[in-house]
Scaffold this active site. Structure first.
Site, PDB file in Angstrom:
ATOM      1  CE  LYS A  33      -0.692   0.749   4.952  1.00  4.54           C
ATOM      2  NZ  LYS A  33       0.058   2.016   4.977  1.00  4.54           N
ATOM      3  CB  THR A  34       3.972   2.240   1.795  1.00  3.70           C
ATOM      4  OG1 THR A  34       3.429   1.941   3.083  1.00  3.70           O
ATOM      5  CG2 THR A  34       4.834   3.483   1.893  1.00  3.70           C
ATOM      6  CG  ASP A 225      -0.694   5.433   4.938  1.00  7.00           C
ATOM      7  OD1 ASP A 225      -1.374   4.455   4.566  1.00  7.00           O
ATOM      8  OD2 ASP A 225       0.502   5.338   5.275  1.00  7.00           O
ATOM      9  CD  GLU A 226      -1.456   2.333   8.390  1.00  6.62           C
ATOM     10  OE1 GLU A 226      -2.498   1.672   8.529  1.00  6.62           O
ATOM     11  OE2 GLU A 226      -0.341   1.802   8.218  1.00  6.62           O
ATOM     12  CD  GLN A 256      -2.871  -4.566   8.575  1.00 11.43           C
ATOM     13  OE1 GLN A 256      -1.825  -4.307   9.155  1.00 11.43           O
ATOM     14  NE2 GLN A 256      -2.960  -4.635   7.258  1.00 11.43           N
ATOM     15  NE  ARG A 609       1.997  -7.102  11.151  1.00 14.33           N
ATOM     16  CZ  ARG A 609       1.680  -6.386  10.078  1.00 14.33           C
ATOM     17  NH1 ARG A 609       2.543  -5.508   9.602  1.00 14.33           N
ATOM     18  NH2 ARG A 609       0.514  -6.534   9.468  1.00 14.33           N
TER      19      ARG A 609
END
Length: 753
Positions: A33-34, A225-226, A256, A609
């Site tokens: 996504k980044t 973002d987020e 998340q 993770r």
């Protein structure tokens, strides 16, 4: 720059080039996504010729903003520096610097950090003549912060009968007036706290439409973002800013969303489409981080949540290893097994220690892991928190123990003389030390003769302190380490003060001191320890904590952190420890479905993770509140499909066993979980066996036999099965229904009748 689109998959490319109108990019874990967000901005500048001054990009950390800006500079050059990019607080502070005069603030207003805010609140509480044990600063601060994040001003707070009634019920009816005084004092001081940076930006845009219009036309493109971590105030602001151009792009993953305790509202992302009927939804579902096993296991977990946006994360990576389930007899053994596993994995596969992370639900769990790693000379670092024995509440408690043992310890004296507060301030402490130096006496001698050196009411308070320390010394002489330590922690007032602080931080500190007492109880219960005295324990702790701490820049260290701190990170090998009911999920998060689902999302974050291997561990028993408690495996273990788990055989757990095939692993976890755990509403004490209850040899167990189980009571064997080398029995219990139990784990007594 010309070939940047060729390296993207189809959904990623769609997320980059479709820049007009409202867009929500649902980005699964490890889906890049980044990269997509960064390339979308680069595409706006490079291909759409948008002036960087007209782009607003909001992140949640300065680190994320810095990394994105660095990448953009490499792609589009120094023009990237003209972006309005940063955290919500940083960007809104920049706006307020230019526009604060509209609200009556100076443009050079001061920003109070948390300590500044709490210090001011402490003064206000004192000036109002309120009991600071009833109006604890942390509690008041969090209450005011929560109100601001919900866009509630002090005027609205005082006028809200529900909020006032809630404060009154909690024996804090003056919080509204404290909120008012705090807000007015900040205003008169030309200061804003962190929450004000959001609250006042929203207020600015609501009360001064010409200012809002100015920024609506400046920011032609708004990117967030987020997005799943935004609170109500943040969402209202960005919705206002994007109202004219409608070019708003939010990127996030509802799976998340794990920061509700900070005010994050998952409904922002779940209901985003309701505010934008023409919304374009793009799903990034290909995971580039993890193996197929890990991805599918994570999918099986998050599928249990009802409140979520539909998506199917997948990967073309290798199938990978099964998830290993480590069962330990105790939390102490759990630490040992995890440390041993890390060492063996490193040696067998030539990993670096930096390829390993240990994740836990609460900071207090790090103690057993840290001690095990130290004993094996494995360097580690604790991220997002101090080493267990360096935490303030632990150092405070140890200082009491040390000073009760040795009254010549000046460092411990300084730490505890006014802890909890007993009206002995710095001036008095300085006088005591001066008197000791002038008369060549020890500080303890001065304390015992306080009336000769000091005057006023402080003499009585010092005499009380001296009497308490003398009594603690007698406790140490007559009791073992745990009994003495528990009494000192209680009688000193430390435990009471921590227990009465019901904030998240206060509860964490209380749990940490309980964990210290658990460590002392384990020490006393260890048959290999000949000396059970407090002095012997303190010496051992001193040896542990005197080791050189691992440096953050040392790549050869194992990382330890809470799962909340791990969000956004990835490691080749991940250990999730403490997979037990009331620990993970936390007992504090079981009062509603929304809370339980947040805990499950936290587990999902932990799983995702991992790149190569994932280990889950739990303990059958764990010391809590100085007592050895039986633990139930976490319900979240049931959420993982059995074909993705195997039971570890490497590390010597007393009841560990291998899984010859995935179906056995499934039956092992399911059967064992059903043996140990009933429905949440049913307590382990529902059935109590006779005092002389003793398990039978079940090698001859057959269908139709009557049996007794120490937890489920009396039942009849319905069916016998063999899986590999293991036998399991399906039993109908009178009070608990049908249970399938592995005979190697089930403690069954065969009844003769």
């Amino acid at each position: 720059m010309s070939d940047y689109l060729e390296s993207l998959n189809d959904p990623q490319r769609e997320g980059v080039i479709n820049t007009e109108g409202p867009c929500m990019i649902i980005a699964g874990a490890g889906s890049g996504k980044t990269r997509v967000l960064t390339l979308r901005i680069a595409h706006l500048i490079h291909s759409k010729q948008v002036d960087p001054f007209n782009i607003l990009a909001l992140t949640f950390t300065n680190k994320a903003a810095k990394e994105m800006r660095h990448r953009l500079e490499q792609m589009v050059g120094t023009d990237a520096r003209n972006l309005w990019m940063g955290t919500f607080h940083a960007v809104f502070a920049r706006i307020l610097r230019a526009e604060a005069h509209h609200l009556g603030y100076p443009n050079n207003f001061t920003i109070y950090d948390t300590d500044d805010s709490k210090s001011l609140l402490r003064s206000i509480i004192k000036e109002m003549g309120l009991d600071d044990t009833q109006y604890k600063v942390n509690t008041v601060y969090n209450r005011i912060s929560s109100a601001k994040n919900r866009l509630i001003s002090w005027q609205e707070y005082i006028a809200n009968p529900i909020l006032v009634a809630d404060d009154t019920a909690n024996m804090r009816p003056e919080i509204g007036n404290i909120f008012k005084a705090y807000s007015l004092r900040c205003f008169r001081s030309g200061a804003m706290d962190f929450d004000d940076l959001l609250f006042n930006t929203d207020r600015l845009f609501k009360e001064h439409l010409q200012v809002l219009n100015k920024y609506q036309h400046r920011f032609q493109y708004v990117l967030v973002d987020e997005f799943q971590d935004t609170n109500l105030c943040q969402y209202f602001i960005i919705r206002k800013l994007a109202a004219v151009q409608q070019n708003i792009c939010v990127v996030g993953d509802d799976a998340q969303s794990i920061y509700a305790f900070r005010g994050a509202d998952i409904s922002n992302i779940l209901n985003f489409e309701k505010d934008y009927p023409d919304l374009r939804i793009i799903k990034l579902e290909q995971n580039y981080r993890s193996t197929q096993t890990i991805v599918e296991a994570a999918n099986s977990v998050i599928a249990k949540n009802k409140a979520q946006l539909p998506k199917k994360v997948w990967t073309s990576n290798e199938e990978g290893n099964l998830i290993e389930l480590i069962k330990a007899v105790s939390d102490n053994e759990e630490g040992k097994l995890v440390a041993t596993s890390i060492f063996e994995e490193k040696m067998q596969h030539q990993y670096k220690f930096s390829d390993f992370v240990v994740l836990y639900r609460t900071n207090s769990q790090s103690r057993a892991i840290e001690e095990a790693l130290r004993r094996m000379n494995i360097k580690y670092k604790v991220v997002g928190g101090l080493s267990f024995y360096q935490r303030k509440e632990i150092k405070d408690t140890l200082a009491y123990l040390r000073y009760s043992l040795n009254q010549q310890d000046e460092a411990s004296f300084r730490r505890i003389i006014n802890l909890p507060k007993r009206g002995i301030g710095d001036t008095t402490i300085d006088k005591i030390i001066v008197a000791a130096n002038d008369h060549t006496m020890s500080i303890w001698d001065v304390l015992q003769n306080a009336s000769s050196f000091l005057g006023g009411n402080v003499v009585g308070r010092i005499d009380d302190f001296v009497t308490k320390i003398k009594r603690f010394g007698i406790e140490i002489q007559n009791k073992d380490a745990y009994e003495a330590a528990a009494e000192i922690a209680k009688s000193s007032g430390l435990m009471k003060e921590l227990y009465e602080d019901k904030t998240v931080e206060g509860l964490s500190r209380y749990e940490n001191v309980q964990e210290l007492l658990n460590a002392i109880k384990e020490y006393v219960d260890d048959p290999e320890k000949e000396d059970k005295s407090l002095g012997a324990f303190l010496q051992e702790v001193s040896l542990l904590t005197s080791q050189d701490e691992s440096k953050d820049n040392d790549p050869e260290v194992v990382t330890l952190m809470t799962i909340h701190m791990a969000k956004g990170l990835e490691f080749k090998n991940v250990y999730i420890v403490g997979m037990e009911e009331d620990l993970f999920p936390s007992q504090l998060m079981l009062s509603s479905r929304s809370e339980l689902e947040e805990e499950r999302r936290l587990f999902y974050v932990a799983i995702t993770r991992a790149q190569k291997k994932l280990f889950l561990s739990y303990a059958i028993t764990r010391y809590r509140f100085g007592r050895l408690k039986n633990c139930e495996p976490s319900r979240f273990l049931d959420d993982i499909k059995g074909e993705y788990i195997k039971v570890s055989t490497k590390f010597g757990g007393v009841e560990s066993m291998s899984a010859p095939n995935p179906n056995f692993a499934k039956s092992f976890v399911s059967g064992m979980k059903k043996t140990i755990r009933t429905q949440p509403a049913v307590k382990a004490t529902a059935y109590k066996p006779a005092a002389d209850f003793a398990p039978s040899d079940t090698s001859g167990l057959k269908e139709g036999m009557k049996v007794e189980h120490p937890k489920f009571g009396h039942g009849t064997v319905l069916k016998m099965e063999e899986v590999g080398s293991e036998r399991k029995a399906k039993i109908n219990f009178a009070d608990f229904g049908e249970k399938t139990l592995l005979l190697s784990f089930a403690k069954l007594k065969i009844n003769s009748n």
